[in-house]
Motif scaffolding. Sequence first.
Motif, mmCIF file in Angstrom:
data_model
loop_
_atom_site.group_PDB
_atom_site.id
_atom_site.type_symbol
_atom_site.label_atom_id
_atom_site.label_comp_id
_atom_site.label_asym_id
_atom_site.label_seq_id
_atom_site.Cartn_x
_atom_site.Cartn_y
_atom_site.Cartn_z
ATOM 1 N N PHE A 86 -7.520 -4.716 12.031
ATOM 2 C CA PHE A 86 -8.232 -5.694 11.215
ATOM 3 C C PHE A 86 -8.353 -5.126 9.809
ATOM 4 O O PHE A 86 -7.601 -4.239 9.451
ATOM 5 N N LEU A 87 -9.317 -5.628 9.061
ATOM 6 C CA LEU A 87 -9.493 -5.106 7.714
ATOM 7 C C LEU A 87 -9.913 -3.645 7.768
ATOM 8 O O LEU A 87 -10.843 -3.288 8.490
ATOM 9 N N ASN A 88 -9.244 -2.814 7.032
ATOM 10 C CA ASN A 88 -9.630 -1.420 6.950
ATOM 11 C C ASN A 88 -10.450 -1.246 5.670
ATOM 12 O O ASN A 88 -9.906 -1.082 4.581
ATOM 13 N N LEU A 89 -11.774 -1.343 5.822
ATOM 14 C CA LEU A 89 -12.639 -1.382 4.639
ATOM 15 C C LEU A 89 -12.579 -0.088 3.834
ATOM 16 O O LEU A 89 -12.656 -0.103 2.616
ATOM 17 N N LYS A 90 -12.382 1.031 4.544
ATOM 18 C CA LYS A 90 -12.330 2.304 3.846
ATOM 19 C C LYS A 90 -11.108 2.351 2.924
ATOM 20 O O LYS A 90 -11.181 2.785 1.777
ATOM 21 N N GLU A 91 -9.994 1.870 3.478
ATOM 22 C CA GLU A 91 -8.765 1.854 2.699
ATOM 23 C C GLU A 91 -8.917 0.931 1.479
ATOM 24 O O GLU A 91 -8.521 1.272 0.371
ATOM 25 N N LEU A 92 -9.555 -0.230 1.713
ATOM 26 C CA LEU A 92 -9.766 -1.160 0.606
ATOM 27 C C LEU A 92 -10.625 -0.511 -0.478
ATOM 28 O O LEU A 92 -10.377 -0.682 -1.667
ATOM 29 N N TRP A 93 -11.628 0.245 -0.034
ATOM 30 C CA TRP A 93 -12.497 0.920 -0.996
ATOM 31 C C TRP A 93 -11.692 1.925 -1.813
ATOM 32 O O TRP A 93 -11.854 2.039 -3.026
ATOM 33 N N ASN A 94 -10.793 2.665 -1.132
ATOM 34 C CA ASN A 94 -9.958 3.630 -1.853
ATOM 35 C C ASN A 94 -9.065 2.969 -2.891
ATOM 36 O O ASN A 94 -8.686 3.575 -3.876
ATOM 37 N N TYR A 95 -8.712 1.726 -2.627
ATOM 38 C CA TYR A 95 -7.818 1.024 -3.547
ATOM 39 C C TYR A 95 -8.566 0.043 -4.441
ATOM 40 O O TYR A 95 -7.971 -0.873 -4.986
ATOM 41 N N ARG A 96 -9.883 0.260 -4.601
ATOM 42 C CA ARG A 96 -10.666 -0.710 -5.384
ATOM 43 C C ARG A 96 -10.182 -0.813 -6.825
ATOM 44 O O ARG A 96 -10.195 -1.879 -7.417
ATOM 45 N N GLU A 97 -9.704 0.301 -7.374
ATOM 46 C CA GLU A 97 -9.247 0.250 -8.769
ATOM 47 C C GLU A 97 -8.011 -0.624 -8.917
ATOM 48 O O GLU A 97 -7.832 -1.305 -9.922
ATOM 49 N N LEU A 98 -7.164 -0.593 -7.890
ATOM 50 C CA LEU A 98 -5.963 -1.420 -7.955
ATOM 51 C C LEU A 98 -6.325 -2.901 -7.839
ATOM 52 O O LEU A 98 -5.780 -3.740 -8.552
ATOM 53 N N THR A 105 8.632 -4.672 -2.639
ATOM 54 C CA THR A 105 9.860 -3.961 -2.278
ATOM 55 C C THR A 105 10.005 -2.650 -3.037
ATOM 56 O O THR A 105 10.971 -1.934 -2.834
ATOM 57 N N LYS A 106 9.051 -2.326 -3.903
ATOM 58 C CA LYS A 106 9.232 -1.128 -4.714
ATOM 59 C C LYS A 106 8.147 -0.084 -4.618
ATOM 60 O O LYS A 106 8.344 1.057 -4.993
ATOM 61 N N VAL A 107 6.979 -0.471 -4.210
ATOM 62 C CA VAL A 107 5.901 0.515 -4.230
ATOM 63 C C VAL A 107 4.944 0.252 -3.073
ATOM 64 O O VAL A 107 4.787 -0.877 -2.620
ATOM 65 N N TYR A 108 4.342 1.337 -2.574
ATOM 66 C CA TYR A 108 3.424 1.168 -1.452
ATOM 67 C C TYR A 108 1.984 1.043 -1.906
ATOM 68 O O TYR A 108 1.521 1.770 -2.771
ATOM 69 N N PHE A 109 1.297 0.111 -1.330
ATOM 70 C CA PHE A 109 -0.165 0.053 -1.340
ATOM 71 C C PHE A 109 -0.485 -0.933 -0.228
ATOM 72 O O PHE A 109 0.402 -1.669 0.196
ATOM 73 N N PRO A 110 -1.703 -0.930 0.285
ATOM 74 C CA PRO A 110 -1.992 -1.868 1.364
ATOM 75 C C PRO A 110 -1.699 -3.290 0.885
ATOM 76 O O PRO A 110 -2.295 -3.747 -0.092
ATOM 77 N N ARG A 111 -0.803 -3.962 1.549
ATOM 78 C CA ARG A 111 -0.362 -5.293 1.086
ATOM 79 C C ARG A 111 -1.483 -6.298 0.998
ATOM 80 O O ARG A 111 -1.442 -7.238 0.214
ATOM 81 N N ILE A 112 -2.504 -6.095 1.842
ATOM 82 C CA ILE A 112 -3.574 -7.085 1.936
ATOM 83 C C ILE A 112 -4.365 -7.186 0.631
ATOM 84 O O ILE A 112 -5.060 -8.168 0.369
ATOM 85 N N ILE A 113 -4.200 -6.180 -0.217
ATOM 86 C CA ILE A 113 -4.847 -6.209 -1.528
ATOM 87 C C ILE A 113 -4.392 -7.418 -2.343
ATOM 88 O O ILE A 113 -5.152 -7.998 -3.108
ATOM 89 N N ILE A 114 -3.138 -7.799 -2.160
ATOM 90 C CA ILE A 114 -2.588 -8.878 -2.982
ATOM 91 C C ILE A 114 -3.307 -10.212 -2.751
ATOM 92 O O ILE A 114 -3.838 -10.781 -3.707
ATOM 93 N N PRO A 115 -3.375 -10.722 -1.499
ATOM 94 C CA PRO A 115 -4.127 -11.982 -1.337
ATOM 95 C C PRO A 115 -5.623 -11.817 -1.624
ATOM 96 O O PRO A 115 -6.264 -12.775 -2.068
ATOM 97 N N ILE A 116 -6.166 -10.628 -1.403
ATOM 98 C CA ILE A 116 -7.594 -10.435 -1.709
ATOM 99 C C ILE A 116 -7.837 -10.605 -3.210
ATOM 100 O O ILE A 116 -8.699 -11.369 -3.634
ATOM 101 N N SER A 117 -7.023 -9.903 -4.023
ATOM 102 C CA SER A 117 -7.220 -10.005 -5.477
ATOM 103 C C SER A 117 -7.104 -11.448 -5.944
ATOM 104 O O SER A 117 -7.845 -11.880 -6.824
#
Lengths: 273, 410
Positions: free
Chosen positions: A16-28, A112-124
Motif C-alpha cells: 500500500f502507500l509507503n508513508l515513510k518513503e513518501l516522507w523521504n521524497y517530500r522535496e521532490l 523511463t530515465k530516473v528512479y523515484f517512487p512512481r506514486i509521487i507523480i499522481p500525488i503531486s
Amino acid sequence: MSETVTIIKPSSKLQFLNLKELWNYRELIASFVKRDIQVRYRQTIIGGLWAIIQPFSTMVIFSFFFGHLAQISGGGVPYPIFSYAGLLLWTYFTGAITASSGSMVASAGLITKVYFPRIIIPISATITGLLDYLVASIVLIGLMLYYSIVPTSLIFLVPVTLILTWMLAMGIGFWLSAINVKYRDVGYVLPFFIQLMLFVTPVIYPSSIAPNFKFLLALNPMTGIIDAHRAMILGGLPVNWGTLGLSAVMVLIILLTGSAYFKSVEKHFADII
Amino acid sequence: MTDIAIKVENISKKYQIGENKTYPTLRDKLMELPNRLFKGPKKTKEFWALKDVSFEVKKGEVVGIIGRNGAGKSTMLKILARITEPTSGKVTMYGRVASMLEVGTGFNPELTGRENIYLNGAIIGMTKREITQKFDEIVAFSGVEKFLDTPVKHYSSGMYVRLAFAVAAHLDADILLVDEVLAVGDAEFQKKCLGKMDDLAKSGRTVILVSHNIGSLKKICTKGIIFDQGVNISDLLEIKQAIQKYIKNGENIDGKLPKNITYNDEIIFDNFQLQGQNLIYRPSFTDLEKFEFSIRCRCLDETQNQDLVLSISIVNNVTGETVIYGHNHLYGVIMQTNKVGKISILFEGFQLQPGEYSVYLESWLDGQYVIQQTLFGIFLIKSSTIGSKSEVFNSFPSQLLMPMKWSYSK
C-alpha cells in the motif's frame, strides 16, 4: 558511518502507500507541485484568475437556469452561494482527478530515465489544484459578505472535507493513472464520466431534492463530502454525519485499493509506457 | 563494511513482445476474451533481454559495459537504476546510488535555468540543501550565468545540454550509473564532460558506464564486462583485455541471420547476396572499395500493383550510428509488386572505418510501413587504408571516407 544498502529484486507482495518513503521524497513532491504551478502561471495571461473564472461562471449560469428558471431550492440559502460552495470543491475534485489520471503518461520521459517512487507523480498532480481552491474561495468569502451569511464554528471543520476530497482524488488518480499507462481509453472516458458525475452528486441541487434516492446518492462518496463541505461553510444547513462517515469509509477503501493496484503494476510502467 | 559495491546475482529480464506495437485498448482486450476462452491464451513472444547475469563490482572500480546494440547493456543499467524491475535474480548495492541515463531529465522549457537546476536536481536525487550549496559551482561549470533567469526554451541546444550536464555532474553519490551522456554538446564541452567523468572516476566512486564509444570507455574505465545476447560472456576484465576480447568475439559469431524476410505472405525478400572486391560476406573482409547487395523480391499477389519501397541502413555496431542509409525512391527507382524482381544496390568508391557493421532492411507498401527494421547481415572490416598511403584508418575522425578530388594550384 552506516551505509545505504539497496536491494533490487522482483517484488511480489501486496503493497500500500509507503508513508515513510513518501516522507523521504517530500522535496521532490514539492518540486513537482511548484513546477506545475510555475508553468501554468507563466503560460497563461491571467494566471490565477482562471481558478476563479471557472467555478464563478459556472455558478452564474447554473443560478440562472437551475436557480432562477427551474426554481431549484438552495436548501434554505440563496442559490448562487449554495451552488458556488459546491462548485468550489467539485472543481478541485474534477481538476485533481483529471490531472492525476493523465500524469503518468505525461511523465513518460521521467519514468523511463530516473528512479523515484512512481506514486509521487499522481500525488503531486492532486496537490497543485489546492492552490486554485484557495484562490477561488476568495469569491466565496465575497458572496458570504454579500448575502450576509455568518458561519458557525463548524467552518473550522471544512479542511476535513477538503482532505477527504484530496484523498478520494488520489485514490481515483492511482487507479486511473495506472490504467492509463496501458489503456489510453481513460483519457476519453474521463471527461464524459465527470460530466455524468455532476448530475449524480449534489453539487447544483440539494440532496433533499431526491428523498427516494437518498441511499443511492450516498453510494457516491462525493455526496456526503459535498453536502458536509457546504453545510460547514454556510452554517445554516445541517451536517449529515452519517453520510459523511460512509463517504470517509469509501474514500479509505478507494485510496487503499488504488495504491495497492498502482504498486502492483508500477514495475511494468517503464517497459510499456 | 564490505569492499563490494555492486553484487549482481542471476539477473534475468523478460519482455513480452505482442503482435503489434500499438497500445492495446480496452476494446482489444475485450475482443480477445472469447478467443482466449476457446483457443487458450494468446501467444505472445517472449524475449529475454538478460539471462542469468552475475557479476561483482568492487568499490572504486570504473566499469564499462561493452556490447553491440541489443546485447542487454542498457537493460542491465536500467535494472541497476531501478527503472525497470528484473524478472528474477537479485542485486545488492552498497552506498548511495545515482543514475545519469540522460542529461536534463525533467527539464521544463517554460522554467528558467535557475528553476530547472532545482527541479532537475530534485528529480535526480539531490536535496534542496545540496543544490543550494553547489549552485554556484553548477552555474560556473555550465557557463550560462548570463541566462540563469531566462526560460530554457530560449536556450541554444548547446547551452541546454551544458546546464543539464552540469547539474548531473555535481550529484554526489557512491555509485554512479552512466549511459551515453558523454556525447553531448560541442567538442570543447565534450572534452570538459570527459574530464569531469574522469575526475569522478578517479575520486574513488564506483562507476558503471555504458557507452557506444570504445574510445571513451578505454580512456575512463579501469574494468570492462562484455555482454552478448543478454548474457555477460566474461567476468570483469581489465579494460584493455575486455576490448580485445570483444573485438575478437565479434569475429566468430555465426550470423543467425534470416534467409528471407516476409510480410503477410505478400512479399518475400530472399536470395540476399553481398558481393564486392576482396569481400567475404562474414566473417570479414578488408580494403573495401566496392560492394553490391542483391536481393530478390517476390510478390505472391501479382494482381496487385503496389508501390514498393525498400530501404537499407548500415549501422556501426560499436557506435550504434547509422553510417549509410538510402531507399530506392531517393535514387529515382520505382519498384512495383506485380512481378518478381531483383534489386541490386551498388556502393562504390568509399571506405569504412575498421569495425563491425550491421545491414538492416525496411520496407513500405504504398506508403504503409510493412517490414520493420530487420537485420540481414553483419560484416566486419578489419583494416582499411586511406588513399594510396597506407595510413591506418583507426584514428580517422569520420566513419566514412568518401572519394574527393583535391587540387592545389599556385
